[in-house]
Design an enzyme around this catalytic site. Sequence first.
Site, PDB file in Angstrom:
ATOM      1  CE  LYS A 123      81.815  65.785 -35.264  1.00 23.21           C
ATOM      2  NZ  LYS A 123      80.593  66.335 -34.685  1.00 23.21           N
TER       3      LYS A 123
ATOM      4  N   GLY B 121      88.164  68.104 -36.839  1.00 26.07           N
ATOM      5  CA  GLY B 121      88.308  67.127 -37.913  1.00 26.07           C
ATOM      6  C   GLY B 121      87.227  67.323 -38.956  1.00 26.07           C
TER       7      GLY B 121
ATOM      8  CG  LEU C  97      78.937  64.596 -45.687  1.00 30.74           C
ATOM      9  CD1 LEU C  97      78.263  63.684 -44.653  1.00 30.74           C
ATOM     10  CD2 LEU C  97      77.957  64.899 -46.814  1.00 30.74           C
ATOM     11  N   GLY C  98      81.649  68.220 -44.544  1.00 32.42           N
ATOM     12  CA  GLY C  98      81.923  69.469 -43.832  1.00 32.42           C
ATOM     13  C   GLY C  98      83.137  69.323 -42.941  1.00 32.42           C
ATOM     14  CE  LYS C  99      89.531  71.398 -42.780  1.00 34.37           C
ATOM     15  NZ  LYS C  99      89.976  70.309 -41.962  1.00 34.37           N
ATOM     16  N   GLY C 100      84.786  70.527 -39.126  1.00 31.43           N
ATOM     17  CA  GLY C 100      84.567  71.127 -37.817  1.00 31.43           C
ATOM     18  C   GLY C 100      85.905  71.494 -37.210  1.00 31.43           C
ATOM     19  CE  LYS C 101      88.846  74.983 -31.464  1.00 31.17           C
ATOM     20  NZ  LYS C 101      88.759  75.184 -30.036  1.00 31.17           N
TER      21      LYS C 101
ATOM     22  CG  ASP D  79      75.493  75.131 -27.985  1.00 33.61           C
ATOM     23  OD1 ASP D  79      75.045  76.302 -28.083  1.00 33.61           O
ATOM     24  OD2 ASP D  79      76.572  74.777 -28.485  1.00 33.61           O
TER      25      ASP D  79
HETATM   26  P1  AMP Z   1      80.841  69.315 -37.147  1.00 34.47           P
HETATM   27  O1  AMP Z   1      82.265  68.946 -36.976  1.00 34.47           O
HETATM   28  O2  AMP Z   1      79.909  68.396 -36.421  1.00 34.47           O
HETATM   29  O3  AMP Z   1      80.557  70.754 -36.888  1.00 34.47           O
HETATM   30  O4  AMP Z   1      80.505  69.059 -38.698  1.00 34.47           O
HETATM   31  C1  AMP Z   1      81.038  69.873 -39.720  1.00 34.47           C
HETATM   32  C2  AMP Z   1      80.039  69.975 -40.842  1.00 34.47           C
HETATM   33  O5  AMP Z   1      79.806  68.697 -41.440  1.00 34.47           O
HETATM   34  C3  AMP Z   1      78.662  70.422 -40.392  1.00 34.47           C
HETATM   35  O6  AMP Z   1      78.582  71.796 -40.361  1.00 34.47           O
HETATM   36  C4  AMP Z   1      77.730  69.809 -41.425  1.00 34.47           C
HETATM   37  O7  AMP Z   1      77.623  70.640 -42.554  1.00 34.47           O
HETATM   38  C5  AMP Z   1      78.454  68.546 -41.825  1.00 34.47           C
HETATM   39  N1  AMP Z   1      77.915  67.383 -41.089  1.00 34.47           N
HETATM   40  C6  AMP Z   1      78.252  66.992 -39.838  1.00 34.47           C
HETATM   41  N2  AMP Z   1      77.571  65.888 -39.487  1.00 34.47           N
HETATM   42  C7  AMP Z   1      76.784  65.571 -40.521  1.00 34.47           C
HETATM   43  C8  AMP Z   1      75.821  64.524 -40.761  1.00 34.47           C
HETATM   44  N3  AMP Z   1      75.562  63.611 -39.842  1.00 34.47           N
HETATM   45  N4  AMP Z   1      75.185  64.498 -41.960  1.00 34.47           N
HETATM   46  C9  AMP Z   1      75.435  65.449 -42.893  1.00 34.47           C
HETATM   47  N5  AMP Z   1      76.326  66.455 -42.723  1.00 34.47           N
HETATM   48  C10 AMP Z   1      76.991  66.532 -41.560  1.00 34.47           C
END
Ligand code: AMP
Length: 301
Positions: A64, A47, A41-45, A158
Amino acid sequence: MSCRKADSQLVPAQPTGEADENQDPRRPRLTIEDFEIGRPLGKGKFGSVYLARLKKNGFIVALKVLFKSQIEKEGLEHQLRREIEIQAHLQHPNILRLYNYFHDARRVYLILEYAPRGELYKELKHRCRFDEQRTATIMEELADALIYCHEKKVIHRDIKPENLLLGLRGEVKIADFGWSVHTPSLRRKTVCGTLDYLPPEMIKGRMYDERVDLWCIGVLCYELLVGSPPFESPTPAETYERILKVDMRFPPCIPAGAQDLISKLLRHNPLERMTPAQILKHPWVQAHSRRVLPPTTHMVS
Ligand code: AMP
């Protein structure tokens, strides 16, 4: 580290907020084997986040996955634990649920509510700006969520489009409690948050309280209607200066009712800011909001 993120660890299905070692010993601990993993769904810092399904009952979640090594390297274990403990305790239709967590030797897994419509930020960039109806609805949702958080003595600190996810019907879900704080006295002095959304009292390093969140949703309301935040400037120093002077200009397209709401939130003196309860009663919000309450879901494990 940027002042924006940190991610979490956690608790049993109906969160108790107790620390890891206090988990109910009768409940078998979840492992990655309990899930079918779907698309990223996405990538953060720290993981990535994956769509996932609990094999046992088909419940869809966002999983996550955080690497312990990276969290330790940045010294964020404490912040992660705090994020988990705070978010696991919050149950509100406009706050992203944290259902549970588990970990193995290298990773921490957070079982989060899946937000099917993704990030508010992406939708805003795609549309450039939102109309009155959408913005007023988001303001009502956030005001209601803030009443709930502040009653529990939780300050988010934030709030900005990047930290807001969208539910199935487009309802806002506050996510990323990495900078939130549970503060029984509701007064703190740590500087955090993102430049454009920083309230004057945080820039000045003064004591602050839950009213920082009201400043942030004032900035957000402006950004949603205009497409850019009110104090945006070529350099950080100029942004700071404009925030401290509350040097804000409304383009003519912003309706008078919204201008009134924003000006009552973006007050230099936190005591003069409108409260979340007053936002709910504001005539512009009442005239334009089309809030729909989503059904509550529980992850039965
Ligand atoms: P994060 O590490 O929380 O910044 O998440 C990275 C990306 O994953 C985010 O920018 C969202 O696009 C996606 N994402 C995170 N959590 C969720 C969630 N609960 N449902 C759908 N997409 C998510």
